[in-house]
Design an enzyme around this catalytic site. Structure first.
Site, PDB file in Angstrom:
ATOM      1  N   GLY A   1       5.287  13.713   1.213  1.00 41.08           N
ATOM      2  CA  GLY A   1       4.506  12.542   0.803  1.00 41.08           C
ATOM      3  C   GLY A   1       5.410  11.415   0.319  1.00 41.08           C
ATOM      4  O   GLY A   1       5.058  10.648  -0.581  1.00 41.08           O
TER       5      GLY A   1
ATOM      6  N   ILE B   1       3.810  12.459   6.847  1.00 45.41           N
ATOM      7  CA  ILE B   1       3.074  12.738   8.098  1.00 45.41           C
ATOM      8  C   ILE B   1       3.172  11.564   9.053  1.00 45.41           C
ATOM      9  O   ILE B   1       2.885  11.675  10.237  1.00 45.41           O
ATOM     10  CB  ILE B   1       1.593  13.065   7.772  1.00 45.41           C
ATOM     11  N   ARG B   2       3.614  10.416   8.543  1.00 51.74           N
ATOM     12  CA  ARG B   2       3.771   9.225   9.383  1.00 51.74           C
ATOM     13  C   ARG B   2       5.028   8.488   8.936  1.00 51.74           C
ATOM     14  O   ARG B   2       5.552   8.754   7.881  1.00 51.74           O
ATOM     15  CB  ARG B   2       2.559   8.289   9.193  1.00 51.74           C
TER      16      ARG B   2
ATOM     17  N   ASP C   1       4.082  17.333   8.430  1.00 50.88           N
ATOM     18  CA  ASP C   1       2.675  17.497   8.008  1.00 50.88           C
ATOM     19  C   ASP C   1       2.681  18.716   7.088  1.00 50.88           C
ATOM     20  O   ASP C   1       3.018  19.818   7.527  1.00 50.88           O
ATOM     21  CB  ASP C   1       1.795  17.739   9.252  1.00 50.88           C
TER      22      ASP C   1
ATOM     23  N   TYR D   1     -10.705  17.272  -6.725  1.00 49.13           N
ATOM     24  CA  TYR D   1      -9.327  16.923  -7.102  1.00 49.13           C
ATOM     25  C   TYR D   1      -8.899  17.699  -8.348  1.00 49.13           C
ATOM     26  O   TYR D   1      -7.823  18.276  -8.397  1.00 49.13           O
ATOM     27  CB  TYR D   1      -9.265  15.423  -7.371  1.00 49.13           C
TER      28      TYR D   1
ATOM     29  N   LYS E   1      -6.047  20.497  -8.864  1.00 44.71           N
ATOM     30  CA  LYS E   1      -4.949  20.331  -9.820  1.00 44.71           C
ATOM     31  C   LYS E   1      -4.837  21.556 -10.742  1.00 44.71           C
ATOM     32  O   LYS E   1      -3.748  22.032 -11.039  1.00 44.71           O
ATOM     33  CB  LYS E   1      -5.120  19.051 -10.642  1.00 44.71           C
TER      34      LYS E   1
HETATM   35  C1  VAH Z   1      -6.473   9.185  -9.238  1.00 43.05           C
HETATM   36  N1  VAH Z   1      -4.436   7.917  -9.677  1.00 43.05           N
HETATM   37  O1  VAH Z   1      -7.075   8.235  -9.715  1.00 43.05           O
HETATM   38  C2  VAH Z   1      -4.952   9.267  -9.513  1.00 43.05           C
HETATM   39  C3  VAH Z   1      -4.676  10.047 -10.761  1.00 43.05           C
HETATM   40  C4  VAH Z   1      -5.215  10.321 -13.186  1.00 43.05           C
HETATM   41  C5  VAH Z   1      -5.574   9.659 -11.920  1.00 43.05           C
HETATM   42  O2  VAH Z   1      -4.701  11.400 -10.577  1.00 43.05           O
HETATM   43  O3  VAH Z   1      -7.000  10.046  -8.579  1.00 43.05           O
END
Ligand code: VAH
Length: 313
Positions: free
Chosen positions: A8, A35-36, A52, A141, A145
């Site tokens: 990344g 990846i690009r 990738d 997300y 994490k």
């Molecule tokens: C987001 N900038 O907004 C990221 C970050 C704490 C926020 O993980 O998803």
């Protein structure tokens, strides 16, 4: 860290981290992968390979080709994009992380990947959120994490991989516009202030979130990776922050430089609900005690620097 592979490397953090690491360790010692490819400094200032992160074989091949001793895994979808594509986000964020950890294990390499304040949820204490506390995030997300923190700790305890991580707040930068985050309003507002003298925020007034200027985030990664491992009681991942503010406060700071600047609100319910599930402020005392973390930019200093750089841009 002597020879580093970054995944990344063309993303919001990766693009600046690649340039900084090349300044510190030498251009040829930092292998940027993504990846690009594009024409940015990160892609052109040293070795670059197309990787990738869901392709384990290619990632391992590239790591062996350069005989890297450190893997910095930055490739992931951020909160808002992940919430819109949860299955894809799980496969990319967790599949990519597993491949990166396996690569580090095979090469006996040191390992870093970022966590986030997104790893906390509505049942977590919201003010001065502790280093060790409840993690019941309500976003894909956040699930990624927390799972990522646990997986990185597992690779340390089970396989002896030297894994380290940081729970980043919202990161603000003038170099690479962010993509798909919830905290990105705090980046967009500066661009819009310089371009149009006004900004319509998708996050409501009174919504406090931790934030950090990108130079402090990059310094923290290097400082943690170079820290004496015998001093680390925690590894994945340390709370780090520089400031906590709500939209009205950043608008007031901008008005000190652009007096006519106006903020208005058109709240995005999805990103607002993500922001509401996150802490108002986190406690970073473990990072301070275990490896001497210190942020240099507060809201005033960051605003002055951001506006100055964006006006030049
Ligand atoms: C987001 N900038 O907004 C990221 C970050 C704490 C926020 O993980 O998803």
């Amino acid at each position: 860290m002597k020879r580093i592979m970054i995944t990344g490397a063309l993303g919001q953090i990766g693009s600046e981290l690649t340039v900084k690491l090349r300044e510190i360790y030498g251009a040829d010692q930092v292998i940027a992968t993504d990846i690009r490819k594009n024409e940015t400094e990160a892609a052109l200032s040293g070795p670059f390979e197309m990787v990738d992160v869901t392709d384990a074989r290619t990632m391992l091949e590239v790591a062996k080709k350069y005989n890297v001793d450190s893997v910095i895994h930055m490739a992931a979808l951020l909160s808002a994009t992940a919430e819109a594509n949860p299955v894809f986000a799980w496969n990319l964020n967790m599949g990519g992380l597993m491949n990166a950890l396996e690569t580090a294990r095979e090469l006996k390499a040191q390992f870093f990947t970022p966590s986030s304040i997104g790893a906390f949820g509505p049942s977590t204490p919201k003010d001065r959120t502790p280093q060790d506390t409840i993690h019941r995030p309500t976003t894909m997300y956040g699930v990624n994490k927390v799972a990522g923190e646990l997986l990185s700790d597992y690779y340390f305890h089970k396989f002896g991989v030297d894994t380290r991580g940081l729970r980043f707040p919202g990161l603000i930068s003038y170099v690479t516009p962010p993509g798909g985050g919830t905290t990105d309003y705090a980046v967009e507002i500066y661009y819009e202030a310089v371009k149009n003298g006004k900004y319509t925020s998708y996050i409501d007034k009174g919504t406090y979130m931790d934030m950090m200027y990108m130079p402090d985030a990059l310094d923290a990664i290097v400082q943690l990776m170079e820290a004496d491992p015998s001093k680390l009681k925690h590894r994945n991942s340390f709370n780090v922050t520089a400031m906590s503010f709500e939209p009205e406060q950043i608008a007031a700071e901008i008005r000190k430089h652009i007096p006519h600047f106006e903020i208005s609100y058109k709240v995005d319910p999805i990103r607002q609900s993500i922001a509401d599930s996150w802490p108002n402020s986190i406690d970073d005392s473990a990072a301070v005690e275990e490896w001497g973390f210190k942020a240099n930019f507060d809201l005033g200093k960051m605003t002055e620097n951001m506006l100055d750089k964006l006006k030049q841009k």
